[in-house]
Design an enzyme around this catalytic site. Structure first.
Site, PDB file in Angstrom:
ATOM      1  N   GLY A   9       0.822  -1.206   0.000  1.00 40.79           N
ATOM      2  CA  GLY A   9       0.000   0.000   0.000  1.00 40.79           C
ATOM      3  C   GLY A   9       0.847   1.242   0.000  1.00 40.79           C
ATOM      4  N   PRO A  58       2.464   4.905   1.049  1.00 42.59           N
ATOM      5  CG  PRO A  58       4.283   6.246   0.510  1.00 42.59           C
ATOM      6  CD  PRO A  58       3.080   5.615  -0.077  1.00 42.59           C
ATOM      7  N   GLY A 106      -0.674   2.900   7.171  1.00 42.81           N
ATOM      8  CA  GLY A 106      -0.792   2.122   8.398  1.00 42.81           C
ATOM      9  C   GLY A 106      -0.282   0.705   8.307  1.00 42.81           C
ATOM     10  CE  LYS A 107       3.240   0.192   3.362  1.00 44.04           C
ATOM     11  NZ  LYS A 107       2.682   1.527   3.172  1.00 44.04           N
ATOM     12  CD  GLU A 150      -6.352  30.964  -9.249  1.00 47.96           C
ATOM     13  OE1 GLU A 150      -7.180  30.042  -9.275  1.00 47.96           O
ATOM     14  OE2 GLU A 150      -5.150  30.801  -9.547  1.00 47.96           O
TER      15      GLU A 150
HETATM   16  P1  ADP Z   1       3.128   2.986   6.658  1.00 50.42           P
HETATM   17  O1  ADP Z   1       3.913   1.973   7.414  1.00 50.42           O
HETATM   18  O2  ADP Z   1       2.054   2.389   5.808  1.00 50.42           O
HETATM   19  O3  ADP Z   1       3.939   3.977   5.895  1.00 50.42           O
HETATM   20  P2  ADP Z   1       2.459   3.833   9.278  1.00 50.42           P
HETATM   21  O4  ADP Z   1       1.914   2.591   9.836  1.00 50.42           O
HETATM   22  O5  ADP Z   1       3.841   4.163   9.643  1.00 50.42           O
HETATM   23  O6  ADP Z   1       2.316   3.854   7.706  1.00 50.42           O
HETATM   24  O7  ADP Z   1       1.493   5.029   9.666  1.00 50.42           O
HETATM   25  C1  ADP Z   1       1.975   6.196  10.238  1.00 50.42           C
HETATM   26  C2  ADP Z   1       1.008   6.734  11.248  1.00 50.42           C
HETATM   27  O8  ADP Z   1      -0.205   7.133  10.626  1.00 50.42           O
HETATM   28  C3  ADP Z   1       0.588   5.727  12.280  1.00 50.42           C
HETATM   29  O9  ADP Z   1       1.488   5.679  13.328  1.00 50.42           O
HETATM   30  C4  ADP Z   1      -0.777   6.247  12.711  1.00 50.42           C
HETATM   31  O10 ADP Z   1      -0.637   7.261  13.664  1.00 50.42           O
HETATM   32  C5  ADP Z   1      -1.312   6.864  11.452  1.00 50.42           C
HETATM   33  N1  ADP Z   1      -2.201   5.938  10.749  1.00 50.42           N
HETATM   34  C6  ADP Z   1      -2.021   5.424   9.518  1.00 50.42           C
HETATM   35  N2  ADP Z   1      -3.050   4.622   9.167  1.00 50.42           N
HETATM   36  C7  ADP Z   1      -3.891   4.612  10.206  1.00 50.42           C
HETATM   37  C8  ADP Z   1      -5.130   3.947  10.472  1.00 50.42           C
HETATM   38  N3  ADP Z   1      -5.701   3.146   9.558  1.00 50.42           N
HETATM   39  N4  ADP Z   1      -5.724   4.157  11.663  1.00 50.42           N
HETATM   40  C9  ADP Z   1      -5.163   4.974  12.576  1.00 50.42           C
HETATM   41  N5  ADP Z   1      -3.996   5.612  12.393  1.00 50.42           N
HETATM   42  C10 ADP Z   1      -3.355   5.449  11.227  1.00 50.42           C
HETATM   43 ZN    ZN Z   2      -4.744  28.349 -13.489  1.00 49.80          ZN
END
Ligand code: ADP
Ligand code: ZN
Length: 650
Positions: free
Chosen positions: A221, A223, A226-227, A444
Site C-alpha cells: 500500500g 506510504p 498504516g502498514k 482564478e
Molecule cells: P506505513 O507503514 O504504511 O507507511 P504507518 O503505519 O507508519 O504507515 O502510519 C503512520 C502513522 O499514521 C501511524 O502511526 C498512525 O498514527 C497513522 N495511521 C495510519 N493509518 C492509520 C489507520 N488506519 N488508523 C489509525 N492511524 C493510522
Molecule cells: Zn490556473
C-alpha cells in the site's frame, strides 16, 4: 513511514561524509602519516650536546662530515639513530654540525678512533618520548579515526560500535501495546491477518495438526496507510515481541554486512519466538534483478539471498512470522513471492470516507475537542489522504488551537489544518506585486466561473489569491464526488474548459497572457491526449488505443511504454486533432467569459479586496448576474457542503 523527510538534496549534503567514509578515512590517514613523518624526522637528540652555540650549527652532507673528521676538525661526535651531531672547534669558536646517518658505515668508528675523537651514542633520556612518538601516538591516532568512523556509521544505521557487522544495534525489539482498535478502517486487511494471531498465541495447536502457516505476509500500500501500524497491532494483539528493521538499513557499503544482519535478526527472533519480524521498505532489498540499476548489487543480492535462506530455513513449526511492507510490489524479485516466502499479500489502501472518519475518531481521542468540530466534514474534505496525513492534520489543528490559546480544538482549526495539509502552508508573508495580484485575481475568477457554469465540472469550494506552496500564486478548490471511479466524456471536457478558463480570463481581461497558465495547459493537454489515445473518445483514432501505459500498482506510473504500433500518419492526425480540439474549447471558454464579463469583474474585485472568497459567494455573484442580464441559468447552486474540496486549479 519515510515520506516526510528532508528533500534529497539536503540529505545528500548532510550525509556527504557518511556516504563517503572512505574519503574521510583517506583524509585522516594522510594527516596521520604526515604527523608521524614530521615527528620522526626531528633530529634524534638535539639536546645531547649543549652549550656549544658560539659558532652556530650547520647541516652538512655525510661526506663533508667525514671529510671534517679526517681533517681533524671534529672534537666530539654523538651518534643518534638517524642523525649524527659533531662538534668541531674552528678558529672562530665551536660549530655544531648535523648530518644524516648513512646506515651501516663500518669505516666510521675506526676513523673516529684513529683521529682521537670522543664519540658516543644518544643519551637515553628520550627513550620515553621516542616510544610515544613512534608507537603510542600513531596507535592513538588510528584508534581515533576508527572511533570516528564507527560512530558515523552508527549514526547512519542506528547501530552500536560493537554491533558493527551484526544487527544488534539496528533491530528495534519491543512488545507493542498497539491493538487492532488503534487501527481504524482497513477492515479487510485486518480480517486477513487475524488468523495468524491465533497461530502466534497457540502455535502448538497448529503444529500438532501439521498445519502450514504462512511464513511471510506482504503488506502492500501507499506510504502512511498504516502498514507498520497493522504489523504492530498483530504483535500487540498476540502479545508477542515485534522485531522491526528497515530494509534500506541492511544495505551498507561493505559486502556481507547486510547478510550478517539478517542472520542476527532471525537468531534474535528465534530466541524469543513466537515473534513477528517486520521488514519495512522491502523493495529496497528485494528489487528484482532486472529492475535494479548498477552499484551495490552484490551487497543487496547477498542480503536478499540470506533473507530467503532464513525464511526457507526455519520449519513451519517455528512460530516466527515475517511481515514486510512495500508500496512497490511490482518491482519485487519474484523469488520473494514464491510459496513459503511472501506468498500472501494484503492490500492496505488509502481509506475511503468511512475509513477516514474512523481514523480521525481514533486520533482525536487524545485531543480536547470542541463540540463544534464536524469530523464528517473533515473526512469529506480529505479524500485521497492517507492515515498518516490525517494523524498529522489532527496534530496540526491541536497546535494551531494551542497557539491561539484556546481551551479546545475548534472546527476552524481543523479546517485550516486540512487546507494546510492539502495545499501547503499559507504564505501570507510572500509579497506579490499589485499588478501580479490583479492578474492572478482574473485568472482564478476565470477558473471559478467555468467551474460553476459548466455542466459536469466540479463545483467551486473556495477561490484564493494568497500564494501557497512554491508554485501556485493562487488556487481554486473544486469539489469532487466521493468514490468516483468513472468519468464521463462530458466531464473530461468540462475539466479541460475549467483549466483553460484561467488563461482565457487573462487574455480577455488583461489583454495579455502570462506564464501563470503553464501548468493548466499541461494538464488540459494531458486530458485531451488521454481522451484520444487511451479512452477511444475521438473520431481520428477511433477505438484504437495508442498509448498503452504500464500503470504501476496503485496507480503509480512505473515507466511509460508506448506501444508504438501505429503509423506516423495517424500520429500526425491525432496531434492536429488534439490541437484543434483545444483551440475550439478555448474559443468556447473565451466566449463564456465575455458573456459573464460583469460577474468576473465583480469576483476579481472581491478577490483583490478579501484575497479569499468562498464558493457560496462565487455562486451568489454569478446567479445575481444571470438574473440581472436575463441569461439562461447555467450556474449550479449546489452548495459546497454537498461534498468538499480536493481538486485544485492553480
Ligand atoms: P506505513 O507503514 O504504511 O507507511 P504507518 O503505519 O507508519 O504507515 O502510519 C503512520 C502513522 O499514521 C501511524 O502511526 C498512525 O498514527 C497513522 N495511521 C495510519 N493509518 C492509520 C489507520 N488506519 N488508523 C489509525 N492511524 C493510522
Ligand atoms: Zn490556473
Amino acid at each position: 513511514m519515510s515520506q516526510n523527510e528532508m528533500p534529497p538534496e539536503n540529505r545528500r549534503n548532510n550525509n556527504f561524509f557518511n556516504n563517503n567514509p572512505l574519503l574521510l578515512f583517506a583524509i585522516f590517514a594522510i594527516a596521520a602519516i604526515m604527523v608521524f613523518k614530521y615527528v620522526n624526522s626531528e633530529p634524534a637528540t638535539p639536546s645531547a650536546i649543549t652549550g656549544q652555540s658560539s659558532g652556530g650549527s650547520r647541516q652538512v652532507p655525510y661526506s663533508d662530515f667525514k671529510e671534517l673528521v679526517k681533517r681533524g676538525e671534529i672534537k666530539q661526535v654523538t651518534i643518534g639513530k638517524t642523525t649524527i651531531q659533531a662538534v668541531g672547534g674552528g678558529t672562530m669558536g665551536q660549530t655544531t654540525y648535523f648530518t644524516r646517518r648513512i646506515a651501516p658505515d663500518e669505516t666510521l668508528l675506526p676513523l673516529l678512533e684513529e683521529k682521537g675523537v670522543a664519540y658516543g651514542g644518544v643519551s637515553e633520556e628520550n627513550w620515553f618520548l621516542d616510544l610515544i612518538f613512534s608507537w603510542v601516538l600513531p596507535i592513538l591516532i588510528f584508534f581515533g579515526i576508527w572511533m570516528l568512523l564507527t560512530s558515523r556509521m552508527q549514526k547512519s544505521i542506528g547501530g552500536s560500535v560493537l554491533g558493527f557487522g551484526s544487527a544488534k544495534g539496528m533491530i528495534n525489539s519491543e512488545k507493542p501495546g498497539v491493538k487492532f482498535a488503534d487501527m481504524a478502517g482497513n477492515d479487510e486487511a485486518k480480517e486477513e491477518v487475524k488468523e495468524i494471531i491465533d497461530f502466534l498465541q497457540h502455535p502448538d495447536r497448529y503444529i500438532r495438526l501439521g498445519a502450514k502457516i504462512p511464513k511471510g505476509i506482504l503488506l502492500v500500500g501507499p506510504p502512511g496507510t498504516g502498514k507498520t501500524l497493522l504489523a504492530k497491532a498483530v504483535a500487540g494483539e498476540a502479545s508477542v515481541p515485534f522485531f522491526s528493521v528497515s530494509a534500506s538499513g541492511f544495505i551498507e557499503m561493505f559486502v556481507g554486512v547486510g547478510a550478517a544482519r539478517v542472520r542476527d535478526l532471525f537468531e534474535q527472533a528465534k530466541k524469543q519466538a513466537p515473534a513477528i519480524v517486520f521488514i519495512d521498505e522491502l523493495d529496497a532489498l528485494g528489487k528484482s534483478r532486472a529492475a535494479s540499476g548498477f552499484g551495490g548489487n552484490d551487497e543487496r543480492e547477498q542480503t536478499l539471498n540470506q533473507l530467503l535462506a532464513e525464511m526457507d530455513g526455519y520449519g513451519s513449526s517455528e512460530p516466527i512470522i515475517v511481515i514486510a511492507a512495500t508500496n512497490r510490489p511490482e518491482i519485487l524479485d519474484p523469488a520473494l513471492l514464491r510459496p513459503g516466502r511472501f506468498d500472501r499479500q494484503v492490500l492496505v489502501d488509502k481509506p475511503d470516507f468511512k475509513g477516514r472518519l474512523e481514523i480521525l475518531q481514533v486520533h482525536v481521542k487524545a485531543v480536547k475537542l470542541s463540540p463544534n468540530v464536524d469530523l464528517n466534514l473533515i473526512a469529506k474534505m480529505t479524500a485521497g489522504l492517507a492515515g498518516a496525513d490525517l494523524a498529522n492534520i489532527v496534530n496540526e489543528a491541536t497546535l494551531l488551537a494551542g497557539r491561539k490559546d484556546k481551551d479546545a480544538v475548534e472546527n476552524n482549526d481543523m479546517r485550516e489544518a486540512v487546507e494546510r495539509a492539502i495545499a501547503g502552508l499559507e504564505k501570507k508573508s510572500r509579497r506579490i506585486s499589485p499588478k501580479e495580484k490583479r492578474i492572478v485575481a482574473y485568472h482564478e475568477s476565470g477558473h471559478a466561473l467555468l467551474a460553476q457554469t459548466t455542466k459536469g465540472a466540479r463545483k467551486v469550494n473556495k477561490v484564493s489569491i494568497i500564494p501557497r506552496g512554491l508554485a501556485a500564486l493562487g488556487y481554486t478548490l473544486n469539489t469532487p464526488e466521493e468514490n468516483k471511479y468513472l468519468i464521463q466524456k462530458h466531464e473530461l471536457i468540462a475539466e479541460v474548459d475549467v483549466l483553460l478558463g484561467g488563461r482565457a480570463a487573462e487574455e480577455v481581461f488583461i489583454g495579455e497572457i502570462s506564464t501563470g497558465a503553464g501548468n493548466d495547459l499541461d494538464r488540459a493537454t494531458d486530458i485531451v491526449k488521454s481522451m484520444v489515445q487511451i479512452y477511444g473518445m475521438s473520431e481520428v483514432a477511433g477505438l484504437m488505443v495508442m498509448d498503452r501505459r504500464q500503470v504501476g500498482f496503485l496507480g503509480s506510473p512505473y515507466g511509460y511504454g508506448r506501444s508504438g504500433d501505429y503509423s506516423e500518419k495517424l500520429a500526425e492526425e491525432c496531434d492536429l486533432h488534439m490541437k484543434k480540439f483545444l483551440s475550439e474549447r478555448y474559443l468556447a471558454v473565451k466566449s463564456r467569459l465575455e458573456t459573464y464579463r460583469g460577474a468576473i469583474e465583480e469576483m476579481s474585485a472581491a478577490l483583490l479586496a478579501e484575497e479569499v472568497i468562498e464558493g457560496d459567494k462565487v455562486r451568489e455573484i454569478i446567479v445575481a448576474f444571470e438574473g440581472a442580464n436575463n441569461l439562461p441559468p447555467l450556474c449550479s447552486t449546489k452548495s459546497k457542503d454537498d461534498g468538499d474540496l480536493m481538486s485544485e486549479t492553480a
